[in-house]
Design an enzyme around this catalytic site. Structure first.
Site, PDB file in Angstrom:
ATOM      1  N   ARG A 120       0.836  -1.220   0.000  1.00 43.75           N
ATOM      2  CA  ARG A 120       0.000   0.000   0.000  1.00 43.75           C
ATOM      3  C   ARG A 120       0.866   1.264   0.000  1.00 43.75           C
ATOM      4  NH1 ARG A 120      -4.618  -0.856   4.361  1.00 43.75           N
ATOM      5  NH2 ARG A 120      -5.319   1.106   3.453  1.00 43.75           N
ATOM      6  N   SER A 163      -7.996  12.169   3.652  1.00 39.90           N
ATOM      7  CA  SER A 163      -7.644  10.921   4.336  1.00 39.90           C
ATOM      8  C   SER A 163      -7.394  11.166   5.812  1.00 39.90           C
ATOM      9  CB  SER A 163      -6.389  10.319   3.689  1.00 39.90           C
ATOM     10  OG  SER A 163      -5.762   9.429   4.583  1.00 39.90           O
ATOM     11  N   ASP A 310     -15.163   3.088   3.615  1.00 42.62           N
ATOM     12  CA  ASP A 310     -15.040   1.648   3.899  1.00 42.62           C
ATOM     13  C   ASP A 310     -16.328   0.886   3.622  1.00 42.62           C
ATOM     14  OD1 ASP A 310     -12.427   2.032   4.627  1.00 42.62           O
ATOM     15  OD2 ASP A 310     -12.840   2.165   6.775  1.00 42.62           O
ATOM     16  N   LYS A 337      -6.812   0.306  -0.886  1.00 39.39           N
ATOM     17  CA  LYS A 337      -7.220  -0.238   0.413  1.00 39.39           C
ATOM     18  C   LYS A 337      -6.625  -1.643   0.572  1.00 39.39           C
ATOM     19  CE  LYS A 337      -9.452   3.382   1.691  1.00 39.39           C
ATOM     20  NZ  LYS A 337      -8.928   4.192   2.784  1.00 39.39           N
ATOM     21  N   ARG A 341     -10.199  -2.321  -4.157  1.00 34.74           N
ATOM     22  CA  ARG A 341     -11.624  -2.616  -3.942  1.00 34.74           C
ATOM     23  C   ARG A 341     -12.510  -2.269  -5.129  1.00 34.74           C
ATOM     24  NH1 ARG A 341     -11.973  -1.004   2.411  1.00 34.74           N
ATOM     25  NH2 ARG A 341     -11.042  -2.923   3.191  1.00 34.74           N
ATOM     26  N   ARG A 384     -13.296  -6.536   4.390  1.00 34.88           N
ATOM     27  CA  ARG A 384     -14.568  -5.919   3.986  1.00 34.88           C
ATOM     28  C   ARG A 384     -15.192  -6.651   2.783  1.00 34.88           C
ATOM     29  NH1 ARG A 384     -15.311  -2.663   7.906  1.00 34.88           N
ATOM     30  NH2 ARG A 384     -13.588  -1.395   8.642  1.00 34.88           N
TER      31      ARG A 384
HETATM   32  C1  S3P Z   1      -9.164   5.070   8.750  1.00 37.38           C
HETATM   33  C2  S3P Z   1      -9.316   5.926   7.712  1.00 37.38           C
HETATM   34  C3  S3P Z   1      -9.703   5.491   6.363  1.00 37.38           C
HETATM   35  C4  S3P Z   1     -10.288   4.087   6.344  1.00 37.38           C
HETATM   36  C5  S3P Z   1      -9.525   3.138   7.204  1.00 37.38           C
HETATM   37  C6  S3P Z   1      -9.441   3.633   8.639  1.00 37.38           C
HETATM   38  C7  S3P Z   1      -8.737   5.622  10.053  1.00 37.38           C
HETATM   39  O1  S3P Z   1      -8.557   5.512   5.548  1.00 37.38           O
HETATM   40  O2  S3P Z   1     -10.352   3.593   5.029  1.00 37.38           O
HETATM   41  O3  S3P Z   1     -10.135   1.870   7.193  1.00 37.38           O
HETATM   42  O4  S3P Z   1      -8.894   4.939  11.073  1.00 37.38           O
HETATM   43  O5  S3P Z   1      -8.231   6.745  10.061  1.00 37.38           O
HETATM   44  P1  S3P Z   1      -8.094   6.870   4.800  1.00 37.38           P
HETATM   45  O6  S3P Z   1      -8.164   7.906   5.824  1.00 37.38           O
HETATM   46  O7  S3P Z   1      -6.710   6.654   4.338  1.00 37.38           O
HETATM   47  O8  S3P Z   1      -9.084   7.031   3.691  1.00 37.38           O
END
Ligand code: S3P
Length: 425
Positions: A120, A163, A310, A337, A341, A384
């Site tokens: 990732r 994000s 998510d 992810k 996805r 997921r």
């Molecule tokens: C999360 C933020 C999200 C989400 C992840 C958990 C977090 O990712 O997809 O499962 O706990 O801050 P991004 O912030 O990179 O989109």
């Protein structure tokens, strides 16, 4: 592990939704930074928050998990482990948040991940942290991350991505900087970091999509983690598409930066109600009562995406049962992810008989389709996807086999037991 799923007649009853994964990560990590004793009730049973707990324990914090209560005793200072290697497992949140903290320490550290996490993108945090003075080496911006501890300085960062992981990483790095660190994102992403840091005494404020933080000492916390709306989403979807269902989901976190799925089902014409709404430790919590509904298609894009990022795999399943064309766009980051996805959801739902097409930044689903099933589907080591395919299996004409179902343990080990209780047959 292979899981057989067959059609169910109806779902009835109520489910207590287990602890929020995002909030659990933050509780253990932030408690580690606070001097004193923190008590975190209803800590998640998922493997991902356990990765954060493991990394914090390796950094010298005293932690005791008894039933679901986590007690943390911390000096507020981190001390490196002998090997200085911190395994983050499958958890992007652990790696990205810890990188923000470790970059500013006086010692060196290496953050590692499993195969999925090691593929990732980490450029999104390496770039801004480097602007703050961090020294991070990584091959092609992928884990393992080799961090040489260094004094950091504040920045004013305009992120191209919305994000919460990137935002939290930079805010945590900013917590130790002399000047004000500012982070701006295009659309607001989940704000659990801001809420929790504020409740722990940090000098942090939000204006629109900009968050500012100043050097602060954190006080310990005492909190109860609310249920995870991302876990509730599978029951919401199942309740809507399995005939004659009526279920109540108890203790669901309803933070408005996470409730995109409720906005979507509302526009799809779903029959649901929110009950017993209250505030717990700065987070809104309530129950959701949901009933089988005739759904119509909808469009999902723009500022809605971070609020349901998510939930897109399970929303895709819902869309196969909604009348008309559902278009999901502006969601290119779904490709980064636990699996890509966009490709994995489209491939596997097509396998079940859905009329679904991939686009560069989302997918288009034509409904309503009777899903045939009668096939084996893959999870691509993605929790997921495993849970979304399980829900799709509940309305397939023929039984399906899900390969790699054990990945549900990443966020929701109780998933199947909770579903079985709702199915009287
Ligand atoms: C999360 C933020 C999200 C989400 C992840 C958990 C977090 O990712 O997809 O499962 O706990 O801050 P991004 O912030 O990179 O989109």
């Amino acid at each position: 592990m292979q899981k057989k799923v067959s059609k169910v007649q109806t779902l009835k009853g109520s489910v207590e939704i287990p602890a929020d994964k995002s909030i659990s990560h933050r509780a253990v990590i932030f408690a580690t930074l606070a001097k004193g004793k923190s008590v975190i009730k209803n800590f998640s049973t998922g493997q991902d928050p356990k990765s954060s707990l493991e990394v914090c324990s390796l950094l010298g914090v005293e932690a005791e998990l008894c039933n679901s209560t986590l007690t943390i005793n911390s000096t507020g200072k981190l001390s490196p482990s002998a090997q200085s290697i911190y395994p983050c497992g499958n958890s992007g949140t652990t790696m990205r948040l810890m990188a923000g903290i470790l970059a500013g320490q006086k010692f060196n550290s290496t953050l590692t991940g499993d195969e999925s996490l090691s593929s990732r993108p980490m450029k999104r945090i390496i770039e801004p942290l480097t602007l703050m003075g961090a020294q991070i080496e990584a091959n092609d911006f992928k884990a393992p991350l080799f961090i040489t501890g260094h004094e950091l300085h504040a920045i004013n960062y305009q992120s191209k991505l919305s994000s919460a992981q990137v935002k939290s990483c930079i805010l945590l790095a900013g917590l130790g900087c002399d000047d004000v660190t500012k982070f701006t994102e295009p659309f607001i992403s989940r704000n659990h970091t801001e809420i929790m840091l504020k409740s722990m005494g940090a000098d942090i404020c939000t204006e629109g999509t900009t968050v500012s933080i100043k050097k602060s000492e954190l006080n310990p916390i005492s909190m109860t983690i609310p249920g995870d709306i991302s876990s509730a989403a599978y029951f919401i979807a199942a309740g809507l598409i399995v005939p004659d269902s009526k279920i109540t989901l108890r203790n669901v976190g309803l933070n408005p930066t996470r409730t995109g799925i409720l906005e979507v089902i509302k526009s799809m014409g779903a029959n649901f109600r929110i009950l017993n709404q209250k505030e717990v430790c700065g987070e809104i919590v309530g129950d959701i009562e949901i009933q089988h509904s005739q759904l119509k298609a909808c469009k999902i894009s723009g500022n809605l995406i971070p609020k349901l990022i998510d939930e897109i795999p399970i929303i895709a399943v819902l869309a196969t049962q909604a009348e008309g064309e559902t278009i999901i766009s502006d969601a290119k980051d779904l490709r980064n992810k636990e699996s890509d996805r966009i490709t994995t959801v489209v491939t596997e739902l097509k396998e079940l008989g859905a009329n679904i097409q991939e686009t560069p930044d989302g997918m288009i689903i034509q409904g309503r389709t009777q899903l045939n099933g009668g096939v084996e589907v893959e999870t691509y080591n993605d929790h997921r996807l495993a849970m979304s395919l399980y829900v799709a299996g509940l309305v397939c004409q023929k039984e399906i086999l899900i390969n790699g179902f054990e990945w549900v343990n990443i966020s929701f080990p109780e998933f199947e037991t909770k579903f079985e209780k709702l199915n009287p047959s």
